[in-house]
Design a protein around this motif. Structure first.
Motif, PDB file in Angstrom:
ATOM      1  N   ILE A 185      75.748  16.364 -38.820  1.00  0.00           N
ATOM      2  CA  ILE A 185      74.662  16.437 -37.835  1.00  0.00           C
ATOM      3  C   ILE A 185      74.483  17.886 -37.363  1.00  0.00           C
ATOM      4  O   ILE A 185      73.368  18.413 -37.312  1.00  0.00           O
ATOM      5  CB  ILE A 185      74.968  15.527 -36.614  1.00  0.00           C
ATOM      6  N   ILE A 186      75.606  18.553 -37.059  1.00  0.00           N
ATOM      7  CA  ILE A 186      75.458  19.934 -36.549  1.00  0.00           C
ATOM      8  C   ILE A 186      74.953  20.865 -37.651  1.00  0.00           C
ATOM      9  O   ILE A 186      74.165  21.769 -37.397  1.00  0.00           O
ATOM     10  CB  ILE A 186      76.775  20.466 -35.950  1.00  0.00           C
ATOM     11  N   MET A 192      68.220  24.060 -39.350  1.00  0.00           N
ATOM     12  CA  MET A 192      66.791  23.923 -39.049  1.00  0.00           C
ATOM     13  C   MET A 192      66.318  24.948 -38.016  1.00  0.00           C
ATOM     14  O   MET A 192      65.138  25.016 -37.679  1.00  0.00           O
ATOM     15  CB  MET A 192      66.508  22.514 -38.527  1.00  0.00           C
ATOM     16  N   LEU A 193      67.232  25.776 -37.521  1.00  0.00           N
ATOM     17  CA  LEU A 193      66.841  26.767 -36.511  1.00  0.00           C
ATOM     18  C   LEU A 193      65.993  27.860 -37.158  1.00  0.00           C
ATOM     19  O   LEU A 193      66.143  28.142 -38.352  1.00  0.00           O
ATOM     20  CB  LEU A 193      68.095  27.397 -35.891  1.00  0.00           C
ATOM     21  N   PRO A 194      65.115  28.516 -36.382  1.00  0.00           N
ATOM     22  CA  PRO A 194      64.334  29.604 -36.964  1.00  0.00           C
ATOM     23  C   PRO A 194      65.266  30.713 -37.444  1.00  0.00           C
ATOM     24  O   PRO A 194      66.262  31.006 -36.782  1.00  0.00           O
ATOM     25  CB  PRO A 194      63.459  30.094 -35.788  1.00  0.00           C
ATOM     26  N   PRO A 271      74.351  29.937 -39.848  1.00  0.00           N
ATOM     27  CA  PRO A 271      72.901  29.885 -39.603  1.00  0.00           C
ATOM     28  C   PRO A 271      72.581  29.966 -38.104  1.00  0.00           C
ATOM     29  O   PRO A 271      71.671  30.696 -37.701  1.00  0.00           O
ATOM     30  CB  PRO A 271      72.484  28.539 -40.190  1.00  0.00           C
ATOM     31  N   ALA A 272      73.361  29.260 -37.262  1.00  0.00           N
ATOM     32  CA  ALA A 272      73.092  29.305 -35.818  1.00  0.00           C
ATOM     33  C   ALA A 272      73.330  30.714 -35.290  1.00  0.00           C
ATOM     34  O   ALA A 272      72.529  31.247 -34.507  1.00  0.00           O
ATOM     35  CB  ALA A 272      73.970  28.302 -35.093  1.00  0.00           C
ATOM     36  N   ALA A 298      70.663  29.091 -29.036  1.00  0.00           N
ATOM     37  CA  ALA A 298      69.928  28.392 -30.088  1.00  0.00           C
ATOM     38  C   ALA A 298      69.318  27.083 -29.595  1.00  0.00           C
ATOM     39  O   ALA A 298      68.206  26.734 -29.970  1.00  0.00           O
ATOM     40  CB  ALA A 298      70.858  28.121 -31.269  1.00  0.00           C
ATOM     41  N   PHE A 299      70.066  26.347 -28.779  1.00  0.00           N
ATOM     42  CA  PHE A 299      69.592  25.023 -28.386  1.00  0.00           C
ATOM     43  C   PHE A 299      69.273  24.925 -26.899  1.00  0.00           C
ATOM     44  O   PHE A 299      69.028  23.844 -26.366  1.00  0.00           O
ATOM     45  CB  PHE A 299      70.644  23.954 -28.747  1.00  0.00           C
ATOM     46  N   GLY A 300      69.332  26.075 -26.201  1.00  0.00           N
ATOM     47  CA  GLY A 300      69.222  26.078 -24.740  1.00  0.00           C
ATOM     48  C   GLY A 300      67.880  25.583 -24.206  1.00  0.00           C
ATOM     49  O   GLY A 300      67.767  25.263 -23.024  1.00  0.00           O
TER      50      GLY A 300
END
Ligand code: PFF
Length: 453
Positions: A185-186, A192-194, A271-272, A298-300
């Motif tokens: 999942i992670i 998928m992050l830019p 990637p992150a 990244a996810f904030g």
């Protein structure tokens, strides 16, 4: 003690999951990504792959042969196979190495639990400097890490004391698939992050100009650590394998799983990190300082997403640590159970208590307590140094010599082929690697670590 009294793994999948559980640990999710980050990404991964193939698998197989043939704890296994000579000491050193590692490995495992908790209560957000300060004040706070150390050791105790089948095998069958799902999942979220491609490229495109002999030595050391070689674990677990287990196939499957999880850990972190412009070369602090900051950036945008990412990450780290801790505790437990002739429950209690005590001192040594420093190193670093840089290469080297030159070839052949019922295509290659290639490479790391060249 007969095989039925000792207990053994009930199924093939149980053998693979439990032994892969020992191999997959902080080494994959913590050490591998930071070493790859420091040593040029793709180049390190390629060299690491070669080390696993040419050195890791033969060494793992050697320990399997000793363990399965002797069907006893590691110290007794070397004694049985050598007819009671000085080789017993090598087996005993393996047990001691596993035991000494348990204490400080449990300290870091406890940190993972604290970070899991911190993710739940929402402490994993703030400025970059906050994460540095959070880590320092937590690890140096004296008391707090000790609580988590006791929690993780108690969990390990309850699993290991229940025995090989109903404790270790059953727990591994639940923990390993959970770990894998969390990891996937992670990885997907991270990729998928830019701008994540930069991180993926870092892992795939080798830059050969960054290769030095240090890269080789780090890769070799990491492959041994990651595959749990030379610490009594593989030999102890193999003593619970059945006569039907195909040792070489199992060694290959476990090494492939271990490698695969390490690569996935890289695909989760790089990637992150690249996506938010952080270089993944911050060394050991990567997962406790750099990564919370990366997750925040990244996810904030969504606090729920950020908290769940960090909760999933530290849960997976804890699961990985727990399955490795189980195997470390099992090495000394089997030894105490069989040599001191005490019940399995009492043996586990003895091992967990004494290893926790080592863990307490290691943990306190990070808080700067006077008297917990030896040769200018904190006890934590000292245990890491003595086990990883001295005992591990010595036991690894001597194990190869033992299998390659001391144990009769017929015994090794019979274990390799399950008494002639399996194909022996790679037997000569295996023997060549354990006789010459593995000992020479291990000797090279050892001398390098001692500063000889
Ligand atoms: N292989 C484990 C890891 O990668 O974290 C660490 C380990 C476990 C080393 C068990 C040695 C061992 F006996």
């Amino acid at each position: 003690m007969s095989q039925t009294e000792r207990g053994n793994f009930a199924s093939k999948i149980g053998i693979i999951l439990a032994t892969a559980g020992s191999a997959v640990g902080l080494g994959n999710v913590w050490r591998f990504p930071y070493l790859a980050g420091e040593n040029g990404g793709a180049v390190f991964i390629i060299i690491y792959f070669a080390c696993v193939l040419l050195l890791g698998i033969p060494c793992m197989l050697s320990e399997f042969i000793i363990g399965r043939h002797a069907q006893s704890n590691t110290a007794r296994a070397y004694r049985k196979m050598s007819g009671g000579t000085a080789w017993t000491i090598v087996g005993f050193m393996g047990v001691l190495t596993g035991f000494l590692i348990t204490g400080y490995y449990a300290v870091v495992s406890g940190w993972c639990l604290q970070y899991m908790w911190a993710s739940i209560v929402g402490h994993m957000s703030g400025e970059p400097a906050y994460f540095q300060q959070y880590f320092t004040s937590f690890t140096q706070s004296g008391f707090k890490p000790l609580i988590w150390l006791l929690v993780i050791m108690s969990m390990t105790f309850f699993i290991v004391r229940s025995g090989v089948q109903s404790g270790i095998e059953r727990a591994s069958k639940v923990l390993m698939p959970t770990l894998f799902i969390l990891l996937l999942i992670i990885v997907v979220a991270s990729c998928m992050l830019p701008n994540a491609e930069a991180g993926i490229l870092f892992m795939l495109k080798p830059d050969w100009s960054s290769v030095t002999h240090d890269v080789f030595l780090s890769a070799l050391g990491q492959s041994f650590y990651s595959l749990s070689i030379a610490m009594g674990c593989l030999c102890t677990y193999a003593s619970y394998f059945t006569r039907k287990t195909n040792l070489s196939n199992s060694a290959i499957q476990i090494s492939v799983i271990d490698l695969f999880i390490a690569i996935l850990a890289g695909l989760m972190i790089f990637p992150a990190a690249f996506s938010v412009g952080v270089r993944p070369d911050s060394g050991p602090s990567l997962i406790f300082i750099t990564l919370p900051n990366v997750f925040q950036q990244a996810f904030g945008a969504s606090q729920v997403l950020q908290y769940s990412m960090s909760l999933m990450f530290y849960s997976l780290l804890t699961l990985a640590a727990l399955t490795s801790l189980m195997s470390l505790v099992e090495v000394a437990t089997a030894f105490c159970h069989e040599e001191l002739k005490i019940s399995r429950r009492n043996a586990t209690l003895l091992v967990v208590t004494s290893a926790s005590l080592i863990g307490v001192f290691c943990s306190l040594s990070l808080s700067g307590y006077d008297g917990l420093t030896v040769l200018g190193m904190s006890l934590f670093d000292l245990f890491d140094f003595v086990t990883g840089q001295i005992f591990l290469p010595i036991v690894g080297f001597l194990t190869c010599i033992f299998i390659g030159w001391v144990v009769p070839r017929k015994v090794v052949y019979d274990e390799f082929t399950n008494d002639g019922t399996l194909r022996d295509t790679f037997f000569r290659l295996f023997l060549f690697l354990v006789r010459f290639v593995c000992p020479l490479c291990i000797l090279a790391i050892f001398l390098h670590q001692l500063g000889v060249f």
